[in-house]
Scaffold this active site. Structure first.
Site, PDB file in Angstrom:
ATOM      1  N   GLY A   4      12.716   0.460 -19.078  1.00  0.00           N
ATOM      2  CA  GLY A   4      12.789  -0.638 -18.976  1.00  0.00           C
ATOM      3  C   GLY A   4      11.429  -1.072 -18.649  1.00  0.00           C
ATOM      4  N   HIS A   5      10.482  -1.138 -19.368  1.00  0.00           N
ATOM      5  CA  HIS A   5       9.323  -1.426 -19.177  1.00  0.00           C
ATOM      6  C   HIS A   5       8.291  -1.650 -20.817  1.00  0.00           C
ATOM      7  CE1 HIS A   5       4.803  -3.096 -18.382  1.00  0.00           C
ATOM      8  NE2 HIS A   5       5.076  -2.112 -17.804  1.00  0.00           N
ATOM      9  N   GLU A  31       5.781  -9.979 -10.246  1.00  0.00           N
ATOM     10  CA  GLU A  31       5.170  -9.946 -11.029  1.00  0.00           C
ATOM     11  C   GLU A  31       5.596 -10.895 -12.826  1.00  0.00           C
ATOM     12  OE1 GLU A  31       4.413  -5.608 -12.070  1.00  0.00           O
ATOM     13  OE2 GLU A  31       2.724  -6.475 -10.119  1.00  0.00           O
ATOM     14  N   CYS A  44      -2.754   0.907 -13.332  1.00  0.00           N
ATOM     15  CA  CYS A  44      -2.835  -0.323 -14.296  1.00  0.00           C
ATOM     16  C   CYS A  44      -3.674  -0.763 -14.585  1.00  0.00           C
ATOM     17  CB  CYS A  44      -1.722  -0.677 -14.733  1.00  0.00           C
ATOM     18  SG  CYS A  44      -1.214  -2.211 -13.770  1.00  0.00           S
ATOM     19  N   CYS A  45      -4.795  -1.585 -14.430  1.00  0.00           N
ATOM     20  CA  CYS A  45      -5.559  -2.735 -14.854  1.00  0.00           C
ATOM     21  C   CYS A  45      -6.962  -2.019 -15.227  1.00  0.00           C
ATOM     22  CB  CYS A  45      -5.786  -3.137 -13.710  1.00  0.00           C
ATOM     23  SG  CYS A  45      -4.181  -4.421 -13.298  1.00  0.00           S
TER      24      CYS A  45
END
Length: 704
Positions: free
Chosen positions: A229-230, A342, A435-436
């Site tokens: 999915g990602h 997003e 995540c960033c």
């Protein structure tokens, strides 16, 4: 050249002789350009890119390591080790059943279910940093201890995912629409590739290959048809192939790309567009859905295309590039205009105050454009790398290197509620979805690897930064020294020394924003080709001076960008500027400020900013609307009078480093400049003497 269907696996022999950085195509790839070795480029810490890389090493990367402990990501892995004293139990099978189970007394899983990826990205950053001179011993200790931990907790069959192993062992591979199992595996593979290329943490490649081989068994040609999915595992598998020479990893990456768009994921909750499963890649003509997922997928698409000679995939990537950069990219280079999902919005849907513009999307854009640049050699990809790096990527990190934006709006209103982590009014030290920051750390730790490249004809400089570049041309060593104050100044001085007198070509990019330049290169045959100044001569000893004109300029958006009609942005060189409340007179509301497009533009120092930082000054008018109703008759002008002031704008990447307050990139234009008094000088400026040209030439990326 196409690879043969069967590729031997001479793991050691396949490795290139020098240490390489991210996205290193094999010699047989259909790439126009090839990266230089990881050690071949050194950024001078006196230059801006060198400063960012040094800050990353001193502050951002150690901060990420500490936060992995503080937020529990490392503890999630330690619990797997500690519950039975010897790591994973090895009971999982290759059909997706079994696993470790919850055990007793291990504590609850902490944080996001994909927190393993934060560990892997930080490991990758640590590996790239360890390739640079004099890294701290703490960083090496973190890498070695974490690699050992991963080897301990990995299941006997190669499976490794702390959330599934601890919380849902009976659901292995069964919920790929949201589980991020393959996404996490991809970041593990990229970390392993980094350690292998640098020569540290050698056992991590063993861990990664055991998991990759498990993926081959389950999802390979005779296995389950499924995708994640990602997206992310696609580009990572190609990199693992490039590092090991094991062709099945590349084949699996291609299989995952080809299976996209066939409705294989459970889309009931998120929808197929969000999951990048709505249309086959080769048929897609518009970027859509979750911006990071789209961009990561496209990075993998280009990697697969160049390694397999798949021209239809490259054509799709070019077509989707046009969609992204001609209709859906912010002037800062940011991606993602909708907080919901997003996601990308419709063409020209680019609201500045509601920009999601996730930091990871900016990083992914940089990575995709680097791959496109290697594949095609076209300057537009380097232009986009520069734009997103100096604005969207740089703006995500505070000057202290330990506070970050997740989303990056282009406007913050007076009275904005900064408590919303999706749209904060200040950078934060960490996020629940973290995540960033580690994504930034891995990019900055390897930043030098993205600045220059080589081909059969010479060396190309894409991103101007003070430092040195080493290359091999015609089999002989070459040294290129760059001295520049870029992006604050447009002068780039290049000194070249080569051991051979055989002519070759030095290529210097002329940025798409540059309207005028001058070059001094004695004895060189000079041509301009697709945005690159190509200088051919005997470079046994030589110098080049390139002067890029950098006047401040006003930029208007395409008329279809309704959200900023009647507004202009201030830009100088590659830098987008913004107004901040902190630079306005006391009592002045940013929403009351209008830009006088006829007033002269100037430059000034940025108080408290980086060395040599340049601010812009421009005439403006403060015109409060008075007690106007929320809505009024369209023919009735608002009440209130205007006073002229001199506005000071700072580079967008510096905003938010002072007290939180309103900010905007797109400034409304005053439509009545017939009267007014400049309150800063007391001089009448209504004539607009020295009016600057509005730059309406389309940027190669589509902004302006």
């Amino acid at each position: 050249m196409l690879h043969p269907d069967v590729h031997p696996d001479p793991t050691v022999a396949h490795r290139v002789a020098t240490r390489t950085g991210p996205a290193q195509p094999t010699p047989d790839a259909v790439a126009t350009l090839h990266p230089l070795g990881l050690d071949d480029v050194r950024l001078d810490p006196a230059g801006l890119l060198g400063q960012w890389q040094a800050r990353n090493a001193a502050a951002t990367l150690p901060h990420c390591v500490a936060q992995l402990d503080r937020a529990g990501a490392l503890d999630n892995l330690r619990r797997l080790r500690d519950r039975d004293g010897n790591g994973g139990n090895g009971n999982g099978d290759r059909d997706g059943n079994g696993g470790n189970g919850n055990g007793d007394g291990c504590g609850a899983f902490t944080g996001m279910w994909f927190s393993d990826s934060d560990v892997y990205k930080t490991l990758e950053a640590a590996a790239w940093e360890l390739a640079r001179p004099q890294p701290g011993t703490e960083l090496r200790d973190f890498l070695e201890s974490t690699v050992a931990l991963l080897a301990q907790v990995q299941d006997a069959d190669g499976y490794l995912n702390s959330y599934v192993m601890a919380e849902r062992p009976d659901r292995r591979w069964q919920e790929l629409h949201w589980s991020h199992e393959l996404y996490c595996a991809g970041h593990l593979f990229q970390a392993a590739v980094a350690t292998a290329r640098v020569g540290v943490g050698n056992s991590l490649e063993t861990v990664a290959r055991r998991l990759a081989d498990l993926l081959l068994d389950r999802f390979g040609p005779d296995g389950v048809e499924a995708v994640c999915g990602h997206p992310e595992v696609e580009t990572a598998l190609v990199e693992l192939y490039r590092s090991t020479g094991h062709r099945p990893y590349l084949n699996l990456a291609r299989r995952f790309v080809d299976l996209r768009g066939r409705g294989l994921l459970n889309a009931e909750r998120f929808g197929p567009v969000y999951l990048q499963d709505h249309v086959p890649v080769r048929d897609a003509d518009e970027v859509a859905g979750h911006a990071v997922r789209q961009l990561y997928l496209l990075a993998g698409v280009v990697d697969v295309a160049v390694e397999t000679g798949d021209h239809s995939l490259l054509a799709a990537a070019r077509r989707l590039w046009d969609s992204a950069y001609l209709t859906k990219t912010y002037v800062t280079g940011a991606h993602g205009s909708r907080h919901r999902d997003e996601a990308y919005g419709d063409p020209y849907e680019l609201p500045p105050d509601r920009a999601y513009a996730e930091t990871c999307a900016a990083v992914a854009s940089f990575q995709w454009n680097w791959r496109m640049l290697l594949a095609d050699g076209a300057h537009r990809y380097a232009d986009e790398m520069e734009r997103v790096l100096y604005n969207a990527v740089a703006g995500s990190t505070a000057l202290d290197g330990t506070h970050f934006f997740y989303s990056n709006p282009l406007q913050l209103r007076t009275g904005h509620d900064g408590s919303d982590s999706d749209a904060p009014d200040r950078r934060m030290p960490w996020y629940a979805c973290a995540c960033c920051p580690p994504n930034l750390a891995r990019l900055m730790a390897s930043l030098q690897a993205y600045t220059a490249s080589g081909d059969g004809h010479g060396v190309q400089l894409h991103l101007y930064a003070a430092g040195t570049v080493h290359a091999t041309v015609h089999g002989r060593p070459v040294r290129v020294t760059v001295r520049t104050g870029y992006p604050w100044a447009g002068r780039v001085e290049v000194g070249v020394r080569a051991e051979s007198t055989e002519p070759w070509t030095l290529a210097l990019r002329i940025p798409g924003w540059c309207q005028d330049y001058r070059v001094e290169a004695d004895g060189a045959d000079v041509t301009v080709d697709d945005g690159y100044l190509r200088l051919t001569r005997d470079w046994s000893s030589g110098t080049v001076t390139l002067e890029l004109a950098m006047p401040p300029r006003l930029v208007a958006a395409h008329p279809y960008v309704d959200a900023v009609r009647g507004c202009l942005a201030l830009i100088r060189g590659p830098l987008v500027y913004c107004l901040e409340q902190a630079d306005l007179p006391p009592g002045t509301r940013l929403e009351d400020v209008r830009l006088d497009p006829a007033a002269p533009l100037g430059t000034a120092e940025v108080a408290g900013g980086p060395p040599d930082a340049v601010a812009l000054t421009v005439g403006g008018i403060v015109a409060p609307p008075g007690p106007a109703a929320l809505y009024r008759a369209g023919t009735t002008p608002p009440t209130g009078s205007g006073a002229r002031i001199r506005l000071s704008a700072v580079p967008y990447f510096l905003w938010g480093n002072r007290d939180p307050g309103p900010m905007r990139v797109w400034i409304p234009v005053d439509t009545d400049t017939s009267t007014g008094t400049d309150t800063s000088t007391g001089t009448d400026t209504s004539t607009g003497a020295g009016a600057v040209r509005t730059d309406r030439r389309p940027h190669p990326g589509g902004a302006g």
